[in-house]
Write an enzyme that holds these catalytic residues in place. Structure first.
Site, mmCIF file in Angstrom:
data_model
loop_
_atom_site.group_PDB
_atom_site.id
_atom_site.type_symbol
_atom_site.label_atom_id
_atom_site.label_comp_id
_atom_site.label_asym_id
_atom_site.label_seq_id
_atom_site.Cartn_x
_atom_site.Cartn_y
_atom_site.Cartn_z
ATOM 1 N N LYS A 94 0.832 -1.211 0.000
ATOM 2 C CA LYS A 94 0.000 0.000 0.000
ATOM 3 C C LYS A 94 0.866 1.260 0.000
ATOM 4 O O LYS A 94 0.666 2.162 -0.796
ATOM 5 C CB LYS A 94 -0.920 0.023 1.242
ATOM 6 C CG LYS A 94 -1.843 -1.183 1.347
ATOM 7 C CD LYS A 94 -2.715 -1.123 2.590
ATOM 8 C CE LYS A 94 -1.984 -1.181 3.915
ATOM 9 N NZ LYS A 94 -1.261 -2.466 4.153
ATOM 10 N N ARG A 104 -9.595 0.862 9.411
ATOM 11 C CA ARG A 104 -9.197 -0.514 9.719
ATOM 12 C C ARG A 104 -10.237 -1.247 10.554
ATOM 13 O O ARG A 104 -10.070 -2.428 10.815
ATOM 14 C CB ARG A 104 -7.901 -0.488 10.527
ATOM 15 C CG ARG A 104 -6.626 -0.822 9.730
ATOM 16 C CD ARG A 104 -5.472 -0.544 10.665
ATOM 17 N NE ARG A 104 -4.272 -1.270 10.425
ATOM 18 C CZ ARG A 104 -3.211 -0.794 9.785
ATOM 19 N NH1 ARG A 104 -3.258 0.391 9.225
ATOM 20 N NH2 ARG A 104 -2.112 -1.504 9.699
ATOM 21 N N ARG A 131 11.693 -5.946 5.316
ATOM 22 C CA ARG A 131 11.397 -4.556 4.980
ATOM 23 C C ARG A 131 12.345 -3.640 5.738
ATOM 24 O O ARG A 131 12.707 -3.902 6.878
ATOM 25 C CB ARG A 131 9.948 -4.214 5.364
ATOM 26 C CG ARG A 131 9.646 -2.726 5.267
ATOM 27 C CD ARG A 131 8.172 -2.419 5.169
ATOM 28 N NE ARG A 131 7.413 -2.705 6.370
ATOM 29 C CZ ARG A 131 6.099 -2.504 6.471
ATOM 30 N NH1 ARG A 131 5.408 -2.034 5.439
ATOM 31 N NH2 ARG A 131 5.464 -2.792 7.587
ATOM 32 N N ARG A 173 11.523 -1.771 11.393
ATOM 33 C CA ARG A 173 10.478 -1.454 12.369
ATOM 34 C C ARG A 173 10.383 -2.559 13.405
ATOM 35 O O ARG A 173 10.510 -3.734 13.076
ATOM 36 C CB ARG A 173 9.134 -1.314 11.647
ATOM 37 C CG ARG A 173 8.947 0.046 11.007
ATOM 38 C CD ARG A 173 7.751 0.107 10.082
ATOM 39 N NE ARG A 173 6.548 -0.528 10.602
ATOM 40 C CZ ARG A 173 5.379 -0.550 9.946
ATOM 41 N NH1 ARG A 173 5.272 0.046 8.761
ATOM 42 N NH2 ARG A 173 4.332 -1.151 10.462
ATOM 43 N N ARG A 208 -0.161 -9.353 13.280
ATOM 44 C CA ARG A 208 -0.767 -8.275 12.474
ATOM 45 C C ARG A 208 -1.630 -8.851 11.359
ATOM 46 O O ARG A 208 -2.686 -8.306 11.040
ATOM 47 C CB ARG A 208 0.323 -7.358 11.915
ATOM 48 C CG ARG A 208 0.922 -6.467 13.010
ATOM 49 C CD ARG A 208 2.274 -5.916 12.618
ATOM 50 N NE ARG A 208 2.206 -5.103 11.436
ATOM 51 C CZ ARG A 208 3.248 -4.879 10.624
ATOM 52 N NH1 ARG A 208 4.422 -5.415 10.891
ATOM 53 N NH2 ARG A 208 3.117 -4.118 9.571
HETATM 54 P P1 ADP Z 1 1.469 -1.664 7.561
HETATM 55 O O1 ADP Z 1 1.825 -0.553 6.600
HETATM 56 O O2 ADP Z 1 2.550 -2.672 7.647
HETATM 57 O O3 ADP Z 1 0.115 -2.250 7.294
HETATM 58 P P2 ADP Z 1 0.942 0.454 9.373
HETATM 59 O O4 ADP Z 1 2.129 1.316 9.277
HETATM 60 O O5 ADP Z 1 -0.266 0.824 8.565
HETATM 61 O O6 ADP Z 1 1.384 -1.030 9.002
HETATM 62 O O7 ADP Z 1 0.474 0.298 10.869
HETATM 63 C C1 ADP Z 1 1.385 0.014 11.910
HETATM 64 C C2 ADP Z 1 0.609 -0.052 13.226
HETATM 65 O O8 ADP Z 1 0.021 1.219 13.516
HETATM 66 C C3 ADP Z 1 -0.547 -1.030 13.244
HETATM 67 O O9 ADP Z 1 -0.148 -2.363 13.555
HETATM 68 C C4 ADP Z 1 -1.433 -0.425 14.335
HETATM 69 O O10 ADP Z 1 -0.903 -0.705 15.629
HETATM 70 C C5 ADP Z 1 -1.263 1.064 14.108
HETATM 71 N N1 ADP Z 1 -2.279 1.626 13.181
HETATM 72 C C6 ADP Z 1 -2.058 2.215 11.980
HETATM 73 N N2 ADP Z 1 -3.205 2.633 11.431
HETATM 74 C C7 ADP Z 1 -4.200 2.305 12.293
HETATM 75 C C8 ADP Z 1 -5.620 2.443 12.298
HETATM 76 N N3 ADP Z 1 -6.265 3.027 11.271
HETATM 77 N N4 ADP Z 1 -6.298 1.963 13.361
HETATM 78 C C9 ADP Z 1 -5.686 1.394 14.414
HETATM 79 N N5 ADP Z 1 -4.343 1.209 14.477
HETATM 80 C C10 ADP Z 1 -3.605 1.668 13.425
HETATM 81 P P1 ADP Z 2 2.232 -1.911 3.233
HETATM 82 O O1 ADP Z 2 2.237 -0.400 3.230
HETATM 83 O O2 ADP Z 2 1.000 -2.478 2.543
HETATM 84 O O3 ADP Z 2 2.429 -2.511 4.575
HETATM 85 P P2 ADP Z 2 4.816 -1.663 1.842
HETATM 86 O O4 ADP Z 2 4.522 -0.776 0.685
HETATM 87 O O5 ADP Z 2 5.569 -1.107 2.983
HETATM 88 O O6 ADP Z 2 3.450 -2.400 2.338
HETATM 89 O O7 ADP Z 2 5.599 -2.957 1.288
HETATM 90 C C1 ADP Z 2 5.943 -4.022 2.162
HETATM 91 C C2 ADP Z 2 7.307 -4.598 1.765
HETATM 92 O O8 ADP Z 2 7.207 -5.246 0.490
HETATM 93 C C3 ADP Z 2 8.405 -3.547 1.603
HETATM 94 O O9 ADP Z 2 9.609 -4.164 1.997
HETATM 95 C C4 ADP Z 2 8.402 -3.245 0.103
HETATM 96 O O10 ADP Z 2 9.667 -2.809 -0.354
HETATM 97 C C5 ADP Z 2 8.059 -4.612 -0.473
HETATM 98 N N1 ADP Z 2 7.255 -4.546 -1.703
HETATM 99 C C6 ADP Z 2 6.355 -3.594 -2.075
HETATM 100 N N2 ADP Z 2 5.818 -3.900 -3.282
HETATM 101 C C7 ADP Z 2 6.382 -5.085 -3.660
HETATM 102 C C8 ADP Z 2 6.227 -5.928 -4.818
HETATM 103 N N3 ADP Z 2 5.374 -5.618 -5.791
HETATM 104 N N4 ADP Z 2 6.966 -7.056 -4.861
HETATM 105 C C9 ADP Z 2 7.828 -7.383 -3.865
HETATM 106 N N5 ADP Z 2 8.004 -6.628 -2.757
HETATM 107 C C10 ADP Z 2 7.291 -5.493 -2.649
#
Ligand code: ADP
Ligand code: ADP
Length: 219
Positions: free
Chosen positions: A13, A88, A127, A160, A171
């Site tokens: 995302k 979420r 990551r 992270r 998660r």
């Molecule tokens: P990822 O990109 O790997 O999905 P995020 O960076 O979006 O993870 O979120 C990291 C953490 O921040 C989540 O595991 C949660 O604890 C918190 N978080 C982020 N967005 C929300 C939300 N909309 N509601 C509740 N918790 C959130």
């Molecule tokens: P999210 O915001 O949904 O948690 P990220 O954009 O941070 O996801 O991507 C999660 C991990 O996967 C990062 O290490 C990123 O570099 C990698 N990644 C993102 N897109 C791809 C893809 N199309 N193929 C392989 N790895 C990817």
């Protein structure tokens, strides 16, 4: 264009939202990035959110909704936005529906990025994230030009604390339990488009672009 990016942790995302905002002038609102910025600054919200984030649990809705309401006051929101990691929970989606109704705005699409669980674990456990801008990299799938350094702003890359395997698995379970039901909420509104999230970053981006272009007359 007003978009929601939905999909499990690691679906890409943030990566794809970054690609879109580099091309279109939309505001990228990542609740995870905003929360990490609060933690870094040591604000009260950052302190309240810390234990939930470290455990891979969701931060309580009231804290998130207050934080998002402040973001919606930003003037750039008028250019269009990508919500990344929000809503979420059903309560968050209901609150967003309410805010949109009050401000006379509608959503264009809810893009759901589909990636199998084992690929998500492989993506998240290797990551690396920029301390300054939050951009994410992957040690093998999407490495920076110089190891440990952000291509864009030279910031330091770190792992992270919630990207360790046991937290990652929690998660994913939290996503299935609390966030996946929202797909049904937005399917009823006719907004959901599924995007195959497997493939290169460019391939996934072109799939997203096709969906956005199918609708660009309302831009
Ligand atoms: P990822 O990109 O790997 O999905 P995020 O960076 O979006 O993870 O979120 C990291 C953490 O921040 C989540 O595991 C949660 O604890 C918190 N978080 C982020 N967005 C929300 C939300 N909309 N509601 C509740 N918790 C959130
Ligand atoms: P999210 O915001 O949904 O948690 P990220 O954009 O941070 O996801 O991507 C999660 C991990 O996967 C990062 O290490 C990123 O570099 C990698 N990644 C993102 N897109 C791809 C893809 N199309 N193929 C392989 N790895 C990817």
């Amino acid at each position: 264009m007003r978009l929601i990016f939905m999909g499990p942790p690691g679906a890409g995302k943030g990566t794809q939202a970054g690609r879109i905002t580099a091309e279109y002038n939309y505001l990228h609102l990542s609740t995870g990035d905003i929360l990490r910025a609060h933690r870094k600054k040591g604000t009260e919200l950052g302190q309240q959110a810390q234990s939930y984030m470290a455990a891979g649990e969701l931060v309580p809705d009231d804290l998130i909704l207050k934080m998002v309401a402040a973001e919606f006051e930003r003037p750039e929101i008028e250019n269009g936005f990508i919500l990344d990691g929000f809503p979420r929970t059903v309560a968050q989606a209901d609150a967003l529906d309410e805010v949109l109704k009050e401000t006379g705005k509608t959503l264009d699409f809810v893009l759901v990025m589909d990636v199998p669980d084992e690929e998500l674990v492989a993506r998240l456990t290797a990551r690396r994230t920029c301390r300054t801008c939050g951009r994410s990299y992957h040690l093998t799938f999407n490495p920076p030009k110089t190891p440990g350094v952000c291509d864009v702003d030279g910031g330091e890359l770190y792992q992270r604390d919630d990207d360790k395997e046991t937290t990652v698995r929690n998660r994913l379970a939290v996503y299935m339990r609390q966030t996946q039901p929202l797909i049904e909420h937005y399917t009823k509104q006719g907004l959901v488009r599924h995007i195959d999230g497997v493939g290169s970053v460019d391939e996934v981006f072109s799939r997203i672009r096709k969906v956005l272009e199918s609708h660009s007359h309302t831009d």
